[in-house]
Enzyme design. Structure first.
Site, PDB file in Angstrom:
ATOM      1  N   LYS A 146       0.834  -1.197   0.000  1.00 48.59           N
ATOM      2  CA  LYS A 146       0.000   0.000   0.000  1.00 48.59           C
ATOM      3  C   LYS A 146       0.873   1.251   0.000  1.00 48.59           C
ATOM      4  CE  LYS A 146      -3.716   2.220   2.670  1.00 48.59           C
ATOM      5  NZ  LYS A 146      -4.554   2.135   3.886  1.00 48.59           N
ATOM      6  N   SER A 185      -9.182   2.471   3.355  1.00 44.75           N
ATOM      7  CA  SER A 185      -8.260   3.119   2.450  1.00 44.75           C
ATOM      8  C   SER A 185      -7.309   2.146   1.755  1.00 44.75           C
ATOM      9  CB  SER A 185      -7.445   4.170   3.211  1.00 44.75           C
ATOM     10  OG  SER A 185      -6.668   3.573   4.232  1.00 44.75           O
ATOM     11  N   SER A 188      -9.654   0.330   7.558  1.00 52.65           N
ATOM     12  CA  SER A 188      -9.114   0.417   6.196  1.00 52.65           C
ATOM     13  C   SER A 188      -8.574  -0.880   5.621  1.00 52.65           C
ATOM     14  CB  SER A 188      -8.016   1.487   6.135  1.00 52.65           C
ATOM     15  OG  SER A 188      -8.577   2.765   6.267  1.00 52.65           O
TER      16      SER A 188
END
Length: 468
Positions: free
Chosen positions: A82, A158, A182
């Site tokens: 990520k 996210s 997330s």
């Protein structure tokens, strides 16, 4: 093997294939990079692909396996990172036009460093909303990311890029972060598996500007794969002064049953105002499945009431902290939604912030005492199936941004307990729904074992999205 067989293989299967020399890390990396090049234009899961660097890592791994000296079971296994996690040699732009791409980028976050030490192949960096501030994945820098089950829908956030990459079979493993859900929210929306470990289980550095709400954790298509990844990334790193004592062996004991376990089932936590009927029905069936597996399941709501105001205060102040060092002439480039909550956060009095930290402590204490009577707590992962990509919420603006549809996730960032999302079925429109399994603090192993018991009984992970 055909390319299709390679991209469908789990991390565990790849590791076994590398050991048996029936699969090559170079062939796997090549197949996945080709697949990303062919299909990610529709999904926007990756914000950085460095094909040659990934193939260099794969070639080095192949030589180690040929010599019988792999660095770990995940040597040669592709992992997506990520784009909130620092990665040596690759920019970490955090979905923002305000971050200088020129760097320097010469250090790894702890989880990324452990992957390198384990010989994993870093396959690319995945998209995130700006600074990870919201529960969907779109940003001024990378645009809108989409859900493999229906590209008109969001993959959540996210860690939405990581989840979309997993569901689309672009990689078998991914790193995510979770400050308010997330990891678990995108796992719910994409039918993948995500674990928010106990806070400190996976060392993190630098500390998130959202403070001790933020966790780092494994994302995968299967529980076993997530446990294998946790075994690597939970290794110690002295840069994180919050880190727990090292622990490993999470991939061991996943055959344990839930027979005799005491499980609380709370479909609304006693206060969630709106839950989609299909979500509620599928999660109730999943709770019944645990009864069939021999667990004692009791419908009961945990104490503490609605912690939304507490979380909102802490998160909004965190957003203000994120933006405080961005020069005024660059703030116009920031996501308008982030600017809005940062402005509200900057206006929150210190006394209110301190009161929120006290309320958080009381909430966490009440939850830990509640969990003395139960091994696990089951809830929906998210209140709604995936909604339209590009939207912040499927509901009318209530001043709480993305919190209205995520009442089941952020409470456990406040309490720092381990919590996972596992696919428990599909809506009539074919969209995945996640069951959340919450454990006692520090019992990451138990959450993984309970997840695996459910997965064995209901192997929905074997079903790919249409066209994938």
């Amino acid at each position: 093997m055909t390319t299709r067989e390679l991209h469908e293989m789990t991390a565990a299967a790849l590791s076994a294939g590398f050991a048996a020399r029936t699969v090559s890390p170079v062939d796997v990396a090549t197949a996945l990079l080709d697949r990303i090049a062919a299909h990610d234009g529709k999904l926007n899961a990756f914000c950085l692909i460095d094909r040659e660097t990934s193939l260099v890592q794969a070639r080095a791994s192949a030589k180690r396996w040929e010599a019988g000296k792999p660095l770990s079971p995940l040597d040669g296994v592709p992992v997506a990172v990520k784009d909130l996690l620092l990665t040596d040699g690759w920019p970490t732009l955090r979905g923002s036009l305000t971050v200088d791409a020129s760097g320097p980028w010469n250090v790894d976050a702890p989880a990324v460093a452990r992957l390198r030490e384990a010989g994993a192949v870093l396959i690319g960096k995945t998209t995130t909303p700006e600074f990870g501030w919201k529960g969907v994945t779109d940003s001024p820098l990378t645009g809108i990311s989409r859900n493999p089950w229906n590209p008109d829908k969001t993959p959540g956030g996210s860690s939405g890029g990581s989840a979309a990459a997993l569901a689309a079979r672009f990689c078998p493993l991914a790193l995510g972060t979770d400050g308010g859900g997330s990891i678990r929210m995108p796992a719910h929306f994409t039918g993948t598996y995500g674990l928010k470990p106990s806070f400190g289980r996976v060392p993190a550095w630098p500390l998130s500007l959202f403070g001790t709400l933020a966790h780092v954790g494994p994302m995968a298509r299967t529980v076993t794969d997530a446990a294998m990844l946790l075994d690597i990334i939970a290794r110690p790193d002295s840069r994180d002064w919050y880190a727990l004592p090292p622990e490993d062996g999470f991939a061991d004991g996943l055959g344990d049953s839930v027979r005799g376990k005491r499980i609380a089932f709370s479909p609304r936590l006693g206060w969630a105002p709106v839950v989609d009927p299909e979500v509620e029905a599928l999660v109730a069936l999943a709770a019944d499945r645990f009864i069939e597996l021999g667990a004692h399941v009791e419908a009961v709501d945990p104490p503490g009431g609605d912690p939304t105001d507490t979380f909102r205060t802490l998160w909004w102040v965190g957003a203000a902290t994120v933006l405080k060092d961005i020069p005024p002439d660059q703030r116009a480039m920031v996501d308008p939604g982030l600017r809005a909550i940062a402005g509200e956060g900057a206006a929150i009095p210190l006394a209110d912030y301190l009161a929120a930290t006290q309320a958080r402590g009381a909430y966490g204490s009440a939850m830990r005492q509640f969990m003395e009577d139960y091994d696990f707590l089951l809830t929906p992962s998210v209140a709604t199936p995936a909604f339209d990509a590009g939207q912040l919420s499927p509901y009318a603006d209530d001043g709480n941004a993305w919190l209205g549809w995520t009442p089941f996730s952020y409470p456990f960032n406040l309490t720092q307990q381990p919590a996972a999302s596992i696919n428990c079925g599909f809506t009539a429109a074919g969209l995945p729904v996640g069951l959340q399994i919450v454990g006692r603090m520090f019992d990451d192993r138990g959450v993984l074992a309970a997840s695996r018991a459910y997965e064995r009984s209901n192997p929905l992970h074997e079903r790919p999205p249409p066209g994938h």
